[in-house]
Design an enzyme around this catalytic site. Structure first.
Site: not given
Ligand code: NI
Length: 187
Positions: A98, A140-141, A144
């Site tokens: 990341c 994953h995105e 966030h």
């Molecule tokens: Ni990330």
């Protein structure tokens, strides 16, 4: 198009839930997306979420290189207000990295197949399905946007490692660490 500073783990903006985008006519929106693309490209990332450039809005972008997705490229996709629905309970462990956690990589369990829905820059709703690495990047995105970084998803913190240490140790064993498969492209 300026490259924006990337917020790193510990920053408050990475811990909060980001806000929905409601005004698709906001002229700062395309400018933000342009700057995010410039930032992601410069950092050699495959994905970036707005909170990573300190903007607490539900906007992410990603692309999937063909070699990481069984030969099928997923071109640059900008997602606004994305929503993920797993279509299986099956999860796979895979290496992630990341841009907000620089230098580190770790194995993270993710759903292997998902559906996702988002709005494009015009506000139109788009629906897609994704598997494997494509599904991993999207999960994953979108994490966030809910204040979640990949180490918080790890089932065994023992795999959390500095990439350069893994490389040095692999070299000492006479092996090459295949970082294309092991977290070279941060998200
Ligand atoms: Ni990330």
């Amino acid at each position: 198009m300026p490259v924006l500073p990337i917020a790193r783990m510990g920053a408050d903006v990475l811990k909060r839930r980001a806000e929905e985008v409601t005004d698709f006519k906001d002229p700062s929106l395309p400018a933000l997306v342009d700057n995010m693309l410039e930032t992601m490209t410069e950092a050699r990332g495959v994905g970036l979420a707005a909170p990573q450039v300190s903007v607490p809005k539900r906007i992410v972008m990603f692309f999937v290189p063909a070699e990481r997705n069984k030969g099928v490229e997923v071109p640059l996709t900008v997602m606004i207000n994305p929503v993920i629905t797993p279509v299986t309970q099956e999860q796979d462990e895979g290496w992630e990295a990341c841009l907000s956690v620089p230098g580190l990589t770790g194995e993270v369990p993710r759903y292997t197949a998902i559906k996702y829905r988002y709005q494009d820059l015009s506000g139109a709703t788009v629906e897609r399905e994704a598997e494997d690495f494509h599904a991993r990047v999207v999960q994953h995105e979108c994490d966030h946007l809910d204040g979640i970084l990949y180490p918080m998803r790890m089932s065994d913190m023992k795999s959390l490692a500095f990439v350069d240490v893994l490389e040095t140790e692999a070299r000492a064993r006479g092996e090459t660490l295949d970082l294309d498969e092991e977290g070279r492209n941060p998200e």
